[in-house]
Design an enzyme around this catalytic site. Structure first.
Site, PDB file in Angstrom:
ATOM      1  N   ARG A   1       6.692  -2.468   6.759  1.00 47.82           N
ATOM      2  CA  ARG A   1       5.454  -3.148   7.158  1.00 47.82           C
ATOM      3  C   ARG A   1       5.874  -4.473   7.763  1.00 47.82           C
ATOM      4  O   ARG A   1       6.471  -5.315   7.074  1.00 47.82           O
ATOM      5  CB  ARG A   1       4.518  -3.362   5.972  1.00 47.82           C
ATOM      6  CG  ARG A   1       3.354  -4.287   6.308  1.00 47.82           C
ATOM      7  CD  ARG A   1       2.275  -4.339   5.253  1.00 47.82           C
ATOM      8  NE  ARG A   1       1.441  -3.139   5.307  1.00 47.82           N
ATOM      9  CZ  ARG A   1       0.250  -3.025   4.724  1.00 47.82           C
ATOM     10  NH1 ARG A   1      -0.255  -4.034   4.039  1.00 47.82           N
ATOM     11  NH2 ARG A   1      -0.454  -1.911   4.817  1.00 47.82           N
TER      12      ARG A   1
ATOM     13  N   HIS B   1      -1.528   1.179  12.789  1.00 40.70           N
ATOM     14  CA  HIS B   1      -1.492   1.467  11.345  1.00 40.70           C
ATOM     15  C   HIS B   1      -1.521   2.997  11.180  1.00 40.70           C
ATOM     16  O   HIS B   1      -2.507   3.581  10.706  1.00 40.70           O
ATOM     17  CB  HIS B   1      -2.673   0.797  10.646  1.00 40.70           C
ATOM     18  CG  HIS B   1      -2.513   0.673   9.161  1.00 40.70           C
ATOM     19  ND1 HIS B   1      -1.386   1.099   8.469  1.00 40.70           N
ATOM     20  CD2 HIS B   1      -3.361   0.167   8.209  1.00 40.70           C
ATOM     21  CE1 HIS B   1      -1.549   0.853   7.186  1.00 40.70           C
ATOM     22  NE2 HIS B   1      -2.728   0.295   7.000  1.00 40.70           N
TER      23      HIS B   1
ATOM     24  N   GLN C   1      -2.378   4.997   7.844  1.00 44.20           N
ATOM     25  CA  GLN C   1      -3.806   4.897   7.518  1.00 44.20           C
ATOM     26  C   GLN C   1      -4.610   5.997   8.225  1.00 44.20           C
ATOM     27  O   GLN C   1      -5.594   6.515   7.695  1.00 44.20           O
ATOM     28  CB  GLN C   1      -4.310   3.509   7.940  1.00 44.20           C
ATOM     29  CG  GLN C   1      -5.786   3.252   7.709  1.00 44.20           C
ATOM     30  CD  GLN C   1      -6.123   2.813   6.286  1.00 44.20           C
ATOM     31  OE1 GLN C   1      -5.465   1.975   5.720  1.00 44.20           O
ATOM     32  NE2 GLN C   1      -7.160   3.403   5.716  1.00 44.20           N
TER      33      GLN C   1
ATOM     34  N   ASP D   1     -13.341  -3.641   9.279  1.00 43.94           N
ATOM     35  CA  ASP D   1     -12.044  -4.182   8.855  1.00 43.94           C
ATOM     36  C   ASP D   1     -12.194  -5.703   8.825  1.00 43.94           C
ATOM     37  O   ASP D   1     -13.156  -6.261   9.393  1.00 43.94           O
ATOM     38  CB  ASP D   1     -10.944  -3.750   9.853  1.00 43.94           C
ATOM     39  CG  ASP D   1      -9.541  -4.187   9.426  1.00 43.94           C
ATOM     40  OD1 ASP D   1      -9.340  -4.525   8.237  1.00 43.94           O
ATOM     41  OD2 ASP D   1      -8.632  -4.192  10.293  1.00 43.94           O
TER      42      ASP D   1
ATOM     43  N   CYS E   1     -10.636   0.175   5.731  1.00 43.47           N
ATOM     44  CA  CYS E   1      -9.258   0.425   5.287  1.00 43.47           C
ATOM     45  C   CYS E   1      -8.934  -0.335   4.008  1.00 43.47           C
ATOM     46  O   CYS E   1      -8.024   0.051   3.281  1.00 43.47           O
ATOM     47  CB  CYS E   1      -8.279   0.084   6.397  1.00 43.47           C
ATOM     48  SG  CYS E   1      -8.474  -1.583   7.055  1.00 43.47           S
TER      49      CYS E   1
ATOM     50  N   ARG F   1      -5.018   7.594   0.939  1.00 39.65           N
ATOM     51  CA  ARG F   1      -3.782   6.970   1.447  1.00 39.65           C
ATOM     52  C   ARG F   1      -2.558   7.599   0.798  1.00 39.65           C
ATOM     53  O   ARG F   1      -1.543   7.839   1.437  1.00 39.65           O
ATOM     54  CB  ARG F   1      -3.768   5.448   1.170  1.00 39.65           C
ATOM     55  CG  ARG F   1      -4.813   4.619   1.894  1.00 39.65           C
ATOM     56  CD  ARG F   1      -4.677   4.668   3.397  1.00 39.65           C
ATOM     57  NE  ARG F   1      -3.318   4.403   3.866  1.00 39.65           N
ATOM     58  CZ  ARG F   1      -2.716   3.212   3.889  1.00 39.65           C
ATOM     59  NH1 ARG F   1      -3.361   2.140   3.493  1.00 39.65           N
ATOM     60  NH2 ARG F   1      -1.482   3.072   4.344  1.00 39.65           N
TER      61      ARG F   1
HETATM   62  N1   CP Z   1      -5.295  -0.389   3.986  1.00 42.11           N
HETATM   63  C1   CP Z   1      -4.090  -0.918   3.666  1.00 42.11           C
HETATM   64  O1   CP Z   1      -3.107  -0.798   4.412  1.00 42.11           O
HETATM   65  O2   CP Z   1      -4.082  -1.545   2.467  1.00 42.11           O
HETATM   66  P1   CP Z   1      -2.908  -2.458   1.882  1.00 42.11           P
HETATM   67  O3   CP Z   1      -2.775  -3.643   2.799  1.00 42.11           O
HETATM   68  O4   CP Z   1      -3.374  -2.806   0.505  1.00 42.11           O
HETATM   69  O5   CP Z   1      -1.631  -1.654   1.889  1.00 42.11           O
HETATM   70  N1  NVA Z   2      -6.253  -5.355  10.245  1.00 43.90           N
HETATM   71  C1  NVA Z   2      -5.815  -5.535   8.886  1.00 43.90           C
HETATM   72  C2  NVA Z   2      -5.548  -4.226   8.247  1.00 43.90           C
HETATM   73  C3  NVA Z   2      -5.175  -4.303   6.789  1.00 43.90           C
HETATM   74  C4  NVA Z   2      -4.907  -2.963   6.177  1.00 43.90           C
HETATM   75  C5  NVA Z   2      -4.583  -6.412   8.862  1.00 43.90           C
HETATM   76  O1  NVA Z   2      -3.676  -6.171   9.665  1.00 43.90           O
HETATM   77  O2  NVA Z   2      -4.514  -7.337   8.055  1.00 43.90           O
END
Ligand code: CP
Ligand code: NVA
Length: 354
Positions: free
Chosen positions: A114, A147, A150, A244, A286, A335
């Site tokens: 990530r 993402h 997701q 979101d 999400c 997820r």
């Molecule tokens: N939706 C999502 O990616 O959640 P987290 O940031 O908690 O992993």
């Molecule tokens: N758009 C958000 C998604 C989190 C799962 C972010 O990147 O923070």
């Protein structure tokens, strides 16, 4: 039943963005996730497809769902997982993405990452090669642009709800239309054939290259796409209204975003604008979501910007979040099933598959 040959075609491959796989391959992942979920619910366990595998999970941003899905899902599949927090490792400060990838590939069988830029994500995969020249898969656990894990969960949730993924289903994403979630939903929707509306102010609409990718797939799938700043037009046909956060991880411009996106809050009035209201309409998010003041961030924003942040949520109201149409927590559970499917398909021992 997902065919073993369809799953085998994904072995050894990285999943950095949705277009790394074909629409059929993405659908295979959704169906495999559904099968793993059904197996787990029926018997309490799944085959140990990842026995003897070591997975490195590198998170440069915070996470709850994604991390737990890889750790708990990995454990259920028989893998050993190692979580790396960049603040407690050399990554980023003293060691480059490329060097890190080489080191990881010498010790483990796959990497979840990530991070921030998609270029770094691609570099991680390009350099995830061990000293014998063996390449290991890299899974994108979220970047600024995409993402993709997701998406498998979201389309599993849509398939469970509507019994299909086709252009009888319309999804409206309302909010920051050029963030990772909007990009991924637009492109994945176009690939898998649902209609997607991105509802956002003009300055926060998807980049032309993202729209171009989505349009190419939409021509093949029959999906209809709409980019609009008009909330009423954008949600009129929606079966799925998706929200979101207004400010994604790595961004800090709350004052500007709250101003721009206040008219794009998903509230009960917005749901009523859909012709499917009260029938075939669900809401997704999400997560994490600011739907009340029970988080320190929401509380601070409320105190700092009282005219822009009331007591009833930011991007989604508490009423909508807790309404009968909300499927966020099913989506969140999905997820794990989705990430398990991605790991099994790209790294699993398929001799255990019927
Ligand atoms: N939706 C999502 O990616 O959640 P987290 O940031 O908690 O992993
Ligand atoms: N758009 C958000 C998604 C989190 C799962 C972010 O990147 O923070």
């Amino acid at each position: 039943m997902v065919s073993k040959a369809a799953v085998a075609a994904l072995q050894g491959r990285s999943y950095l963005k949705e277009v790394d796989f074909s629409p059929t391959e993405l659908k295979t992942l959704v169906d495999l996730a559904a099968e793993l979920k059904a197996t787990k619910k029926a018997s309490g366990k799944v085959p140990k497809y990842l026995h003897d595998k070591n997975l490195i999970l590198l998170f440069a941003k915070t996470s709850t769902r994604t991390r737990l899905s890889f750790e708990i899902g990995g454990d259920e599949l028989g893998a050993n997982t190692v979580y790396i927090d960049p603040s407690a490792s050399q990554f980023g400060q003293k060691e480059s993405v490329a060097d890190t990838a080489h080191v990881f590939a010498g010790m483990a069988d796959a990497i979840e990452y990530r991070g921030y830029s998609q270029d770094d994500m691609e570099s991680m995969a390009a350099n995830a090669v061990n000293n014998e020249g063996h390449r290991i898969p890299v899974w994108n656990g979220l970047s600024d642009q995409w993402h993709p894990t997701q998406m498998i969960a979201d389309f599993l949730t849509i398939q469970e709800e509507f019994g299909k993924i086709d252009n009888q289903v319309t999804l409206a994403f309302v909010g920051d239309g050029r963030n990772n979630m909007a990009n991924s939903l637009l492109v994945t929707g176009a690939m898998l054939g649902i209609n997607v509306n991105i509802v956002a102010p003009k300055s926060l609409q998807p980049a032309p290259d993202v729209v171009g990718i989505a349009e190419r797939y939409a021509r093949m799938s029959g999906s209809k796409l709409q980019i609009t700043d008009d909330v009423a037009a954008g949600v009129a046909d929606a079966n799925v209204i998706y929200s979101d956060v207004f400010v994604s991880m790595g961004e800090h411009n709350w004052a500007e975003r709250l101003q721009l996106l206040k008219p794009y809050q998903v509230n009960q009035e917005v749901l009523k604008l859909s012709k499917h209201y009260g029938k075939d309409l669900i809401t997704l998010h999400c997560l994490p979501a600011f739907h009340d003041l029970k988080t320190t961030v929401a509380q601070e924003l409320h105190e700092k910007y009282p005219d822009l942040v009331g007591t009833d949520g930011i991007e989604v109201t508490n009423q909508v979040f807790n309404g009968p149409q909300a499927r966020h927590f099913v989506e969140a559970e999905n997820r794990k099933h989705a990430i398990m499917a991605i790991m099994v398909a790209t790294l699993g021992d398929l001799s255990l598959m019927a």
